[in-house]
Design a protein around this motif. Structure first.
Motif, PDB file in Angstrom:
ATOM      1  N   ALA A 125       0.830  -1.210   0.000  1.00 37.69           N
ATOM      2  CA  ALA A 125       0.000   0.000   0.000  1.00 37.69           C
ATOM      3  C   ALA A 125       0.864   1.259   0.000  1.00 37.69           C
ATOM      4  O   ALA A 125       0.599   2.216  -0.747  1.00 37.69           O
ATOM      5  N   LEU A 126       1.923   1.259   0.820  1.00 40.21           N
ATOM      6  CA  LEU A 126       2.812   2.415   0.878  1.00 40.21           C
ATOM      7  C   LEU A 126       3.579   2.607  -0.429  1.00 40.21           C
ATOM      8  O   LEU A 126       3.797   3.746  -0.876  1.00 40.21           O
ATOM      9  N   GLN A 127       3.982   1.498  -1.064  1.00 33.94           N
ATOM     10  CA  GLN A 127       4.704   1.592  -2.338  1.00 33.94           C
ATOM     11  C   GLN A 127       3.826   2.210  -3.414  1.00 33.94           C
ATOM     12  O   GLN A 127       4.275   3.055  -4.199  1.00 33.94           O
ATOM     13  N   ASN A 128       2.557   1.815  -3.451  1.00 34.85           N
ATOM     14  CA  ASN A 128       1.631   2.377  -4.442  1.00 34.85           C
ATOM     15  C   ASN A 128       1.468   3.878  -4.246  1.00 34.85           C
ATOM     16  O   ASN A 128       1.406   4.635  -5.231  1.00 34.85           O
ATOM     17  N   ASP A 131       4.900   5.699  -5.237  1.00 34.41           N
ATOM     18  CA  ASP A 131       5.134   5.739  -6.680  1.00 34.41           C
ATOM     19  C   ASP A 131       4.387   6.886  -7.365  1.00 34.41           C
ATOM     20  O   ASP A 131       4.814   7.367  -8.414  1.00 34.41           O
ATOM     21  N   LYS A 132       3.291   7.329  -6.764  1.00 34.87           N
ATOM     22  CA  LYS A 132       2.518   8.438  -7.336  1.00 34.87           C
ATOM     23  C   LYS A 132       3.248   9.770  -7.199  1.00 34.87           C
ATOM     24  O   LYS A 132       3.029  10.687  -7.994  1.00 34.87           O
ATOM     25  N   VAL A 133       4.113   9.891  -6.189  1.00 28.98           N
ATOM     26  CA  VAL A 133       4.772  11.172  -5.918  1.00 28.98           C
ATOM     27  C   VAL A 133       6.298  11.056  -5.986  1.00 28.98           C
ATOM     28  O   VAL A 133       7.004  11.988  -5.614  1.00 28.98           O
ATOM     29  N   LYS A 134       6.791   9.938  -6.475  1.00 32.10           N
ATOM     30  CA  LYS A 134       8.232   9.701  -6.503  1.00 32.10           C
ATOM     31  C   LYS A 134       8.947  10.775  -7.316  1.00 32.10           C
ATOM     32  O   LYS A 134       8.612  11.014  -8.483  1.00 32.10           O
ATOM     33  N   GLN A 196      10.977   2.950   4.663  1.00 28.69           N
ATOM     34  CA  GLN A 196      11.036   4.090   3.758  1.00 28.69           C
ATOM     35  C   GLN A 196      12.153   3.943   2.738  1.00 28.69           C
ATOM     36  O   GLN A 196      11.970   4.206   1.549  1.00 28.69           O
ATOM     37  N   GLN A 197      13.324   3.494   3.179  1.00 30.46           N
ATOM     38  CA  GLN A 197      14.442   3.317   2.252  1.00 30.46           C
ATOM     39  C   GLN A 197      14.129   2.244   1.210  1.00 30.46           C
ATOM     40  O   GLN A 197      14.531   2.360   0.056  1.00 30.46           O
ATOM     41  N   LEU A 198      13.402   1.222   1.620  1.00 30.88           N
ATOM     42  CA  LEU A 198      13.017   0.176   0.673  1.00 30.88           C
ATOM     43  C   LEU A 198      12.036   0.712  -0.354  1.00 30.88           C
ATOM     44  O   LEU A 198      12.143   0.418  -1.551  1.00 30.88           O
ATOM     45  N   LEU A 199      11.081   1.515   0.079  1.00 31.90           N
ATOM     46  CA  LEU A 199      10.096   2.091  -0.848  1.00 31.90           C
ATOM     47  C   LEU A 199      10.780   2.969  -1.897  1.00 31.90           C
ATOM     48  O   LEU A 199      10.392   2.976  -3.072  1.00 31.90           O
ATOM     49  N   GLU A 200      11.795   3.699  -1.478  1.00 35.67           N
ATOM     50  CA  GLU A 200      12.470   4.648  -2.370  1.00 35.67           C
ATOM     51  C   GLU A 200      13.450   3.970  -3.320  1.00 35.67           C
ATOM     52  O   GLU A 200      13.839   4.554  -4.337  1.00 35.67           O
ATOM     53  N   ALA A 201      13.847   2.749  -3.015  1.00 34.24           N
ATOM     54  CA  ALA A 201      14.890   2.068  -3.789  1.00 34.24           C
ATOM     55  C   ALA A 201      14.390   1.600  -5.154  1.00 34.24           C
ATOM     56  O   ALA A 201      13.270   1.106  -5.284  1.00 34.24           O
TER      57      ALA A 201
END
Length: 303
Positions: A125-128, A131-134, A196-201
């Motif tokens: 859910a956090l990854q989705n 990705d919208k605001v990356k 958070q670091q995983l989501l950004e990677a």
């Protein structure tokens, strides 16, 4: 009544709290209690730590690591002394492996249950949303996330981590990429779980821990630094899912730092063979809904 039998280990308090919250949100109010290092008679006791007494065990990590085969004084922790009646595992690979193991004769397909991995409920859910605001930086974001080096004794260690051996190579990668490091809680003062670091990677470099399965589940480019860990990996953790990754060459493997740079630059998609292995290990039916699966199963077993 369901009782969550908790650990006091400071290294795992964060992940324990996170996982339990993701399960308990699907349980009715008043249907569960929590104790610390205490088995409650008359309740269905659940734990994530193999040395603790409980009717139901689910590992605190997504990785195999031969966790259910751990022994003390030549006896498995998954036995009558620990009151074990049911095992929750990420998917069908471990259901099959445990059910067929002569070392775990009390378990079969009736009491080994595929449940997925609850942390992915939150991460997907956090990854989705991320990705919208990356932000578009023009550089790939590379995360090194090794498992811990606890009990590490050099080439013969039964803990296979790229920490600290990969650390000197990070400077080379930083020339071309945005690089970050997320050490295992055992190897850092901040014990909060990595997310958070995983989501950004865009790219994750890892070895044999939970991060391997989470990175694959989130669609990250995952690379194994074989020149550092493969030889040790093939000597230890035999027959585990992570051992099979190296023995059977699933995923992306780099034979040197120069080779790794090439793999990062290309960042190929997961091949069909690796995808099939990943889904055999981590049940796709429960991606994003593992917490509810576990809660429903606990309620059913409690009846």
């Amino acid at each position: 009544m369901i009782n969550f039998n908790l650990t006091t280990s400071k290294n795992y308090l964060g992940v324990q709290s996170q996982l339990n919250t993701l399960i308990q949100k699907h349980l009715p109010a008043g249907s569960y209690t929590e104790t610390t290092l205490e088995y409650v008679e008359g309740a269905l006791n659940f734990t994530m730590f193999v040395m603790q007494q409980a009717d139901v065990l689910m590992s605190h990590g997504a990785a195999d690591k031969n966790y259910h085969w751990k022994k003390y004084a030549n006896k498995s922790f998954v036995n009558e002394q620990t009151r074990r009646k049911h095992l929750f595992v990420p998917g069908n690979l471990l259901v099959d492996r445990i059910s067929q193991s002569r070392k775990l004769p009390s378990f079969n397909r009736t009491n080994v249950h595929s449940v997925g991995w609850p942390r992915l409920d939150a991460l997907i859910a956090l990854q989705n949303e991320y990705d919208k605001v990356k932000p578009a930086t023009g550089k790939k974001n590379v995360l090194w996330a090794p498992t811990h080096d606890y009990n590490r004794k050099g080439a013969n260690a039964d803990v296979i981590s790229s920490y600290p051996d990969f650390e000197p190579y990070m400077e080379q990668l930083a020339v071309h990429y945005d690089v970050n490091v997320s050490l295992h809680p055992r190897n850092r003062k901040d014990k909060k779980p990595t997310y958070q670091q995983l989501l950004e990677a865009d790219v994750v470099i890892s070895d044999l821990g939970t991060m391997v399965w989470e990175a694959w589940a989130l669609g990250k480019t995952l690379i194994f630094p074989d020149w550092i860990i493969k030889e040790r990996m093939l000597k230890h953790k035999k027959n585990s899912a992570e051992w099979r990754i190296f023995a059977e060459d699933y995923g992306l493997h780099a034979s040197s730092i120069e080779h790794m740079k090439d793999v990062i630059a290309e960042s190929p998609a997961m091949d069909t063979r690796t995808k099939e292995f990943f889904e055999y290990y981590l049940d796709p039916k429960y991606l994003g809904c593992s917490g509810k699966r576990i809660a429903d199963l606990l309620l059913a077993l409690d009846k």
